[in-house]
Write an enzyme that holds these catalytic residues in place. Structure first.
Site, mmCIF file in Angstrom:
data_model
loop_
_atom_site.group_PDB
_atom_site.id
_atom_site.type_symbol
_atom_site.label_atom_id
_atom_site.label_comp_id
_atom_site.label_asym_id
_atom_site.label_seq_id
_atom_site.Cartn_x
_atom_site.Cartn_y
_atom_site.Cartn_z
ATOM 1 N N PRO A 11 0.792 -1.231 0.000
ATOM 2 C CA PRO A 11 0.000 0.000 0.000
ATOM 3 C C PRO A 11 0.824 1.281 0.000
ATOM 4 C CG PRO A 11 -0.144 -1.113 2.123
ATOM 5 C CD PRO A 11 0.517 -2.068 1.179
ATOM 6 N N ASN A 12 0.325 2.224 -0.776
ATOM 7 C CA ASN A 12 0.856 3.590 -0.867
ATOM 8 C C ASN A 12 2.175 3.696 -1.637
ATOM 9 O OD1 ASN A 12 -1.286 4.868 0.659
ATOM 10 N ND2 ASN A 12 -0.448 3.785 2.428
ATOM 11 N N ARG A 19 5.293 10.946 -2.518
ATOM 12 C CA ARG A 19 5.007 10.593 -1.131
ATOM 13 C C ARG A 19 6.242 10.794 -0.262
ATOM 14 N NH1 ARG A 19 4.562 4.457 1.307
ATOM 15 N NH2 ARG A 19 3.894 5.070 3.399
ATOM 16 N N TYR A 24 11.279 8.600 1.478
ATOM 17 C CA TYR A 24 11.248 7.510 0.498
ATOM 18 C C TYR A 24 11.983 7.816 -0.801
ATOM 19 C CZ TYR A 24 7.706 5.698 3.690
ATOM 20 O OH TYR A 24 7.058 5.231 4.808
ATOM 21 N N ASN A 75 8.084 -5.639 -0.641
ATOM 22 C CA ASN A 75 7.954 -4.456 0.209
ATOM 23 C C ASN A 75 6.469 -4.359 0.529
ATOM 24 O OD1 ASN A 75 7.762 -2.043 1.497
ATOM 25 N ND2 ASN A 75 8.987 -0.884 0.023
ATOM 26 N N ALA A 78 2.973 -0.764 4.945
ATOM 27 C CA ALA A 78 2.481 -0.793 6.324
ATOM 28 C C ALA A 78 1.975 -2.177 6.733
ATOM 29 C CB ALA A 78 1.374 0.248 6.500
ATOM 30 N N GLU A 99 12.530 -9.499 2.299
ATOM 31 C CA GLU A 99 11.766 -8.316 2.735
ATOM 32 C C GLU A 99 12.591 -7.066 2.456
ATOM 33 O OE1 GLU A 99 10.749 -8.552 6.919
ATOM 34 O OE2 GLU A 99 10.284 -6.409 7.023
ATOM 35 N N HIS A 101 12.608 -2.660 2.485
ATOM 36 C CA HIS A 101 12.018 -1.351 2.797
ATOM 37 C C HIS A 101 12.954 -0.272 2.282
ATOM 38 C CE1 HIS A 101 9.113 -3.322 5.290
ATOM 39 N NE2 HIS A 101 10.112 -4.011 5.823
ATOM 40 N N ARG A 108 12.949 4.860 12.686
ATOM 41 C CA ARG A 108 11.687 5.601 12.631
ATOM 42 C C ARG A 108 10.810 5.267 13.851
ATOM 43 N NH1 ARG A 108 9.110 4.910 6.922
ATOM 44 N NH2 ARG A 108 7.939 6.706 7.686
HETATM 45 C C1 DQA Z 1 8.122 1.047 3.939
HETATM 46 C C2 DQA Z 1 8.177 1.267 5.455
HETATM 47 C C3 DQA Z 1 6.823 1.051 6.088
HETATM 48 O O1 DQA Z 1 6.893 1.270 7.477
HETATM 49 C C4 DQA Z 1 5.812 2.016 5.500
HETATM 50 O O2 DQA Z 1 4.529 1.774 6.035
HETATM 51 C C5 DQA Z 1 5.791 1.996 4.014
HETATM 52 C C6 DQA Z 1 7.047 1.916 3.290
HETATM 53 C C7 DQA Z 1 9.459 1.400 3.262
HETATM 54 O O3 DQA Z 1 9.641 1.003 2.109
HETATM 55 O O4 DQA Z 1 10.300 2.080 3.853
HETATM 56 O O5 DQA Z 1 4.739 2.136 3.393
HETATM 57 O O6 DQA Z 1 7.848 -0.315 3.675
#
Ligand code: DQA
Length: 146
Positions: A11-12, A19, A24, A75, A78, A99, A101, A108
């Site tokens: 998501p997002n 964003r 990011y 990735n 959240a 995994e 990020h 954070r």
């Molecule tokens: C994320 C880190 C997560 O905590 C966050 O909710 C994201 C992006 C990252 O790529 O740093 O949406 O996965």
């Protein structure tokens, strides 16, 4: 059959570029997709790059990757911090999952320090921005060679 790596984004992450660029970076998700495909091509791998805002869709794709992919880079956004369904999907398949990020989640908020999926993943890469996707492709390459 060519080596196929599925890259799944949660998501997002479709909003990358605009964003929170200070967290990011400024690359868009399609740009990260192209970077990943270019790097994978040098190793002779195919990349199937996808994004969804929906937990169940990510579960479906992990199950699909369990049948068809040689490795999965995930990735989960959240959902990393909340999704037992995604964790169970990873645990149910034999395909290795890395995994990833973009941000250093440990630098954070405290709620980002826990991951539901690290325990069932082969490894975790975080804090290197889009380069993390390239590092994950290299990690899968060395796992497949071993
Ligand atoms: C994320 C880190 C997560 O905590 C966050 O909710 C994201 C992006 C990252 O790529 O740093 O949406 O996965």
């Amino acid at each position: 059959m060519p080596t196929m790596i599925m890259v799944l984004n949660g998501p997002n992450l479709n909003l990358l570029g605009s964003r929170e660029p200070e967290t990011y970076g400024t690359l868009t998700l399609p740009e990260i997709g192209s970077m990943s495909k270019d790097h994978a091509a040098k190793l002779g791998f195919d990349i199937d790059f996808r994004q969804s805002n929906h937990e169940g869709t990510l579960v479906d794709w992990i199950q699909e990757g369990g049948d068809s992919a040689h490795g999965i880079i995930l990735n989960a956004g959240a959902y990393t911090h909340t999704s037992i369904a995604i964790r169970d999907a990873i645990a149910a398949i034999k395909t290795p999952v890395i995994e990833v990020h973009l941000s250093n989640v440990f630098a954070r908020e405290a709620f980002r320090h826990h991951s539901c999926i690290s325990e069932v993943s082969e490894g975790v890469i975080c804090g290197f921005g889009a380069t993390g996707y390239v590092l994950a492709i290299d990690a899968i390459a060395s796992m497949l060679r071993a």
